[in-house]
Design a protein around this motif. Structure first.
Motif, PDB file in Angstrom:
ATOM      1  N   SER A  71       0.817  -1.219   0.000  1.00 50.22           N
ATOM      2  CA  SER A  71       0.000   0.000   0.000  1.00 50.22           C
ATOM      3  C   SER A  71       0.851   1.270   0.000  1.00 50.22           C
ATOM      4  O   SER A  71       0.357   2.352  -0.309  1.00 50.22           O
ATOM      5  N   GLY A  72       2.125   1.134   0.384  1.00 46.29           N
ATOM      6  CA  GLY A  72       2.976   2.328   0.464  1.00 46.29           C
ATOM      7  C   GLY A  72       2.752   3.123   1.734  1.00 46.29           C
ATOM      8  O   GLY A  72       3.117   4.300   1.804  1.00 46.29           O
ATOM      9  N   ASP A  73       2.195   2.500   2.765  1.00 46.51           N
ATOM     10  CA  ASP A  73       1.891   3.183   4.031  1.00 46.51           C
ATOM     11  C   ASP A  73       3.156   3.327   4.886  1.00 46.51           C
ATOM     12  O   ASP A  73       3.569   2.404   5.583  1.00 46.51           O
ATOM     13  N   LEU A  74       3.755   4.531   4.831  1.00 48.42           N
ATOM     14  CA  LEU A  74       5.028   4.756   5.534  1.00 48.42           C
ATOM     15  C   LEU A  74       4.906   4.634   7.054  1.00 48.42           C
ATOM     16  O   LEU A  74       5.805   4.113   7.720  1.00 48.42           O
ATOM     17  N   ASP A  75       3.767   5.091   7.615  1.00 47.19           N
ATOM     18  CA  ASP A  75       3.576   4.982   9.065  1.00 47.19           C
ATOM     19  C   ASP A  75       3.576   3.522   9.509  1.00 47.19           C
ATOM     20  O   ASP A  75       4.175   3.167  10.527  1.00 47.19           O
ATOM     21  N   ALA A  76       2.891   2.710   8.730  1.00 47.25           N
ATOM     22  CA  ALA A  76       2.822   1.280   9.071  1.00 47.25           C
ATOM     23  C   ALA A  76       4.212   0.649   9.011  1.00 47.25           C
ATOM     24  O   ALA A  76       4.552  -0.196   9.846  1.00 47.25           O
ATOM     25  N   MET A  77       5.031   1.072   8.037  1.00 44.51           N
ATOM     26  CA  MET A  77       6.405   0.557   7.947  1.00 44.51           C
ATOM     27  C   MET A  77       7.185   0.892   9.219  1.00 44.51           C
ATOM     28  O   MET A  77       7.852   0.044   9.798  1.00 44.51           O
ATOM     29  N   GLU A  78       7.076   2.156   9.658  1.00 38.11           N
ATOM     30  CA  GLU A  78       7.782   2.582  10.869  1.00 38.11           C
ATOM     31  C   GLU A  78       7.331   1.762  12.077  1.00 38.11           C
ATOM     32  O   GLU A  78       8.144   1.403  12.939  1.00 38.11           O
ATOM     33  N   GLN A  79       6.031   1.475  12.121  1.00 37.44           N
ATOM     34  CA  GLN A  79       5.493   0.721  13.248  1.00 37.44           C
ATOM     35  C   GLN A  79       6.096  -0.684  13.316  1.00 37.44           C
ATOM     36  O   GLN A  79       6.468  -1.174  14.386  1.00 37.44           O
ATOM     37  N   VAL A  80       6.199  -1.322  12.150  1.00 36.66           N
ATOM     38  CA  VAL A  80       6.778  -2.672  12.096  1.00 36.66           C
ATOM     39  C   VAL A  80       8.225  -2.639  12.594  1.00 36.66           C
ATOM     40  O   VAL A  80       8.635  -3.471  13.407  1.00 36.66           O
TER      41      VAL A  80
END
Lengths: 240, 240
Positions: free
Chosen positions: B44-53
């Motif tokens: 999806s390209g969700d940068l916030d979700a990447m940071e969370q992981v």
């Protein structure tokens, strides 16, 4: 003569632990040799040597299974405690890391075979991969020595040195990208070389795991996943 | 009342082993969630979700250390034998594989972040990576269930299914090479996607390792490194 008997048992147990350690060292030597031969074969293009590395992988696998088996038997028979138990449990993890380094050696040989069978025209950036390979083998050799001597100071240094291998890998990657962009015909081979560099970089990861296991044996502290500074403080704690 | 007492001790020990297994399951659920979120964020390209992981990786690391510690304590305190000892030793290996799957999740998130921060223009072959990701997560979920039920038949099937993941990875690689050749400007991103696909493929390798550990617990036979046919015969031995 209860004292003599328990002395005898304890000496037998010590001999078993020494035997276990020397088998790990033997396995480590074999793995080191596989890695060296795989990288040399890639650099020289020696297809026979590549085949030999691939064929010899099963010897490492066999050692992993039998040393692991020995660990389970020692625990069941001797019921070791404290440092002895930590040693046996660490050995069980170390042989898994060694076996996976062996897998990387076979992977390097298979990928090299693919490169040279496809086209011999251009294999770029060999000098940098050679350098990375030397760093990887050195790290493995150092951690095997640190295991033999149960040397926590050296283990802490090895853990820190892994970052250098990662930096070198990223440098190679940047060069290969430039290379591919300049001449797209090299993409397949450059990608394979990326995988070879990646395999060497993983040798560093596994060597780092082994170094953490050595610290665990000696200090009884689990140093995985803590910041490097804190880790060094833990590892060096009583050495200062 | 010696019988009652030993009953009591044995019941306590059983409870400890159950507790150990349920903590592995809990850790497995966390790892599965990390992988799912990392792949979804990449798609999806969700940068916030990447940071969370990336930020959540330490929770998995913490679980590895504490479960491993519990294993050492159970062995030292209870001196388990046979199947119980195999379970505890296998758990110590399984949590290492789970932790490394967690590392792959963080790696996927970091690589995805690099891709999307560099340029959002073209992220090729998403459909195939999505498919590969589904296969990888399914394999992990299946092996966690096989561990809970100590199901050797299912474990043998999982080991066999790893080849499918490898095939899918190679398919993606071929497509990415074509893509890079057609438009060299995509090389950097395509290379990063290769690394993401590689990370998913490694989830399959680790799941396979866990499946082998499950068979070892139940059968007491080490099925690593033997041919698939022979392995299935070993695993299914008494089930026929």
């Amino acid at each position: 003569m209860p004292t003599l008997t328990s002395d005898h048992i304890s000496r037998q147990f010590d001999a078993e632990l020494d035997g276990l350690r020397s088998r790990v060292t033997q396995m480590g030597g074999l793995v080191e040799n596989q890695i060296e031969r795989a990288i040399a074969a890639f650099l020289s293009g020696d297809l026979d040597a590549m085949e030999q590395v691939i064929a010899d992988d099963h010897r490492i696998n066999g050692l992993e299974v039998s040393i692991d088996d020995e660990c389970a038997h020692i625990i069941a028979r001797r019921q070791p405690a404290a440092g002895d138990l930590r040693l046996v449990m660490a050995v069980s993890k170390i042989v898994t890391d060694l076996e996976r380094i062996g897998d990387e050696a076979a992977k390097i040989a298979r990928t090299a075979r693919e490169i040279y069978q496809r086209d011999r025209l251009q294999v770029p950036r060999l000098a940098d991969v050679r350098k990375l390979g030397e760093l990887g083998v050195e790290m493995l050799r150092d951690v095997l020595n640190a295991f033999v001597r149960l040397d926590v100071v050296e283990s802490a240094r090895i853990i820190r040195s892994d970052a250098m291998l990662d930096d070198n890998f990223r440098g190679i990657l940047r060069q290969l990208i430039t290379y591919m962009m300049e001449d797209p015909r090299t993409i397949s081979s450059a990608l394979d070389i990326t995988f070879i560099a990646k395999a060497i970089e993983r040798i560093g990861d596994h060597s780092k795991n082994i170094a953490e296991s050595v610290i665990y044996v000696v200090k009884g502290k689990d140093v995985r996943h803590i910041a490097i500074d804190m880790m060094e403080r833990e590892a060096l704690g009583n050495e200062d």
